[in-house]
Design an enzyme around this catalytic site. Sequence first.
Site: not given
Lengths: 734, 326
Positions: A624, A695
């Site tokens: 992930t 991010e």
Amino acid sequence: MTSVYTMDEPDERNRLDAMAQGVIGKPLDRLEGPLKVSGKATYAAEYRIPNCVEGVLVTATIARGQVTAIDDEAVLQMPGVIAVLSDDRMTARAAQGGAGKSPVRKVRDVQYYGQPVALVVAKTFEQARHAAKHLRIRYREEPDPLVDPEDERATFEPFEDPTVQGDLDQAMDAAAHAVDVVYTTEGHNSAAMEPHASIAEWDGKTLTLHSSLQMLRFNRKELADALGLDADNVRLASPYVGGGFGSKLGISPEGAAASVAAITLKRPVRVVLLRQQVFQCIMRRSETRQRLRLAADAEGRLIGFGHEAWVSNLPEEEFAEPVLQASEFLYPGDDRKLDLEVTRIHRVTAGSVRAPGEAVGMQALEGAMDELALAMEIDPVELRLRNIPERHPTLDIPYSSRKLEECLRKGAERFDWDGADRTPCKKREGDWWIGTGMATATRVHNLNKAEARVTFRADGSVEVASDMTDIGTGTYTVLQQIAAEMLGVDPGRVEVHLGDTDFPPGSGSGGSWGAASTGSAVFQACEGIRSKLAAKLGCAEDELTLKDGHAVTGNRRIAIADLLGDEALTEHARFKPGKITEAFAAAMYGAFFAEVAVNVYSGEVRVRRFTGAFSMGRVLNAKTATSQCMGGMVWGIGSALTEELAFDQRDGHIVNPDLAEYHVPVNLDVPHLDVLLVEERDPAGSPLQAKGVGELGICGAAGAIANAIHHACGVRVRSFPITPDKVLAGLPEV
Amino acid sequence: MKGFDYSRAEAVTHAAEQAREGARLIAGGTNLLDLMKLEIERPDALVDINRLELGGIERTEGGLRIGALVSNSACAADERIRRDYPILARAILAGATFQLRNKATTGGNLCQRTRCYYFYNRDQPCNKREPGTGCGAIGGVNRIHAILGASEACIATYPGDMAVALAALDASVEVSGRDGSARMIPVRAFHRLPGDHPERDNVLEAGEVITAVVLPEPVGGTQIYRKVRDRSSYAFALVSVACVIAMEEGRIGRASLAFGGLAHKPWHDPGVEELLVGNEPSDALFDKAADVLLAEAKGQGANDFKIPMTRRVLKGVLREATGRAV
């Protein structure tokens, strides 16, 4: 009872590495993946609720003025139409992330084109949408509203106290090498795949909202405030969210509108934003204008550093795109000026969109750094290596773990970077110039308070619960892994329940803080359970090994179920970032390396290779985490080449409010993405030694592409996105 | 979406009869349904022509007849088209997405409407959508708009790719009238310039049904479809060039060119072809061709770049087609 972990100091215990189950960091598949790909994960709009009716928002067609009348008679005669509502409990804007209170509510006071002014409710969605298009709104329009930051009437005010240190002008004069350039970026939309959607149910006392939201703990208060309800009487459910990217941090207008309608009509109401409305009335990332001044000594060490930025927002909004966030700490320079200014214009709310601040600030900064390296004729990687400061240049505090140098070196090696000769126009294949470019990645590490409840059930299975959301990032899975690791069970034995305010309030998803913050609450709860188990065994907690459903201490090994007897153990834990956030400059780091092709005739750019090396503290799930980095790099391609909200300068309306004309990258724009995770433990990052990842992959990515374009064809475009027309303007005659 | 009657046509004449004012024929619906949801198209009746026997690609004397209901995917995959009219296959594949091409039809593609931002927004003026309301794009955001053949009423462009290749190939549109009579319309004359009536995209009369596109004899030569766009797929052309050139003894023997993204219709300028034919290829000649093509070009501000872009891309295409690639 709730145990509290207030993080004031680095957590050097590194407990996860001492655990025995061996699942933390493993590239496990997302546990909810099969549900999502088989259509069994129910998203906000998909609940089948008896007696539910459909609402469609009506949005303003002027930028500034008052609604004087809503002529609803004709619409109320249309087939299926039940009601037209325009109520001050409805919200006119989306709430900023973490607001915790209602956004501006006066829907009849129009502050931007696209602002919701009314809701039409009908039996079917098609009827409601049709009626909404024909609802006649009368306005008293204010002439010539300011809708464009380039308008000469626009005035900019400092958003916060600027950082001014020494004398930057003098440093620029004294510099052996200096760069003084202006970069611009255009507005962005989050462009999550799932549009904002809510179904409201009202039982006369409690309002239940199925919605698509990122931060339920705050969203509950926002909605309660808008409706004039006690927060305890508002329940939010967002178990699955089809992407957020900042746009679902706060409640959006459809949530309050659906709620008002449900309360008024005493029946469930569903409101789904049309794609155009997602653009018109949620959040934009502000356009930016950025001046960068870099002053370097003869060795390429920065002695002066200036970054000034001009952004925009609506009146009253307490948010300005934090363009300078990374510039505060990334590079040295004793003489500094960092100044963020904002002008107030009548365009849709500016708010958090994908790495607010660094996403656009870093791409400009890294472009300017490339220009400095070119002026000095040194390898741009080398320039970065020479500019890793020892302490925060303004706050004079230490950095927490920082693997920037490793990322630069390992990324360069992986990419086979050759930075020796950066002269443009050296390589051509057919009609394409080929070039390479690089950039640093960084993103501040954020923590947020979070609570979670963990139960070790009598049968040896585990339940984790928090109102934390999984917005497609893998939160379910990493929380499962943390609990499995701490409690020594197979991950398949851990159920994770998220996205419901009936559960303890988590951190929410945003600012890349979700895993480290809510994960730390889960960790803390698991430590509590471990202590109780140790007490049962009469050993110290750190003498206890939990593995494969068994507890081991000394020469004793006992099945957990036997140890628990018939009693489940539950721990409720609260994690709070304390003094740690002030004690260290904590951030994630990385390096991007891109190869592009630029068409000699058209100026079209294609990214051919893209490598990113990243460090983010402990990797909780390699799969992930890698996917998060890839996603960021994809958005980086969009920011570099295609994404741009286009506003009509006359009335401030968005002319490209859909995914056909607002160009996010498509598959063919994205080459194989090569992501390298650089191993790290950051004791100041969290008790997990983890930081944020979501991010990081976008923060600087577009700079690497812009720099590669220059290397390919010699055209330095300082205006993002770098569309073919802008490249073409600088290309030599053919 | 406004409510509408739905009927299924069982024969072409039947479709033509039902295609009255206020009705729309629907085949793939890839453009029409979007426009209906936005209420830019508000037909009170849809006539479904998908059951008509207008599928299939057949040989004609020398050429091919592509049924109006042949999907874009099927057309681009047809062996004869790939071999004899490669420019058509390439143009189709340059447009839209797999999913859209599977559904979109040959006849429908010709009728797709502009992507002008102001046409798509019911709350903005647009003479094409609502005659007499004005043109929002003039003085607005017009980066994607026309540089050739525009009028004061409309600066929209025709957005498609397939028709640009068909214009270069000088194909014809076979149309059946309400009385069952057939007529052939050259693709080059099928779409209109906006003039004072931008609401009319093409020359189809009420009740006319497109039944096929007819390709002339294969022309051979080098065939290039070059599309310049903001992203690699699923983006409309900023500029596109369809080019068919055959060399004869070192000179340009035949030349046929059409352009997308420049005008309200696929742009075809016989002057460009006349200039090229019979001459030895050279950069000077190509520059002159661009001069002729762009003599009347006029930018609107944000789309000024299309003029140099067209010039450069045309030159690149001509170099490649004449074997003078650098």
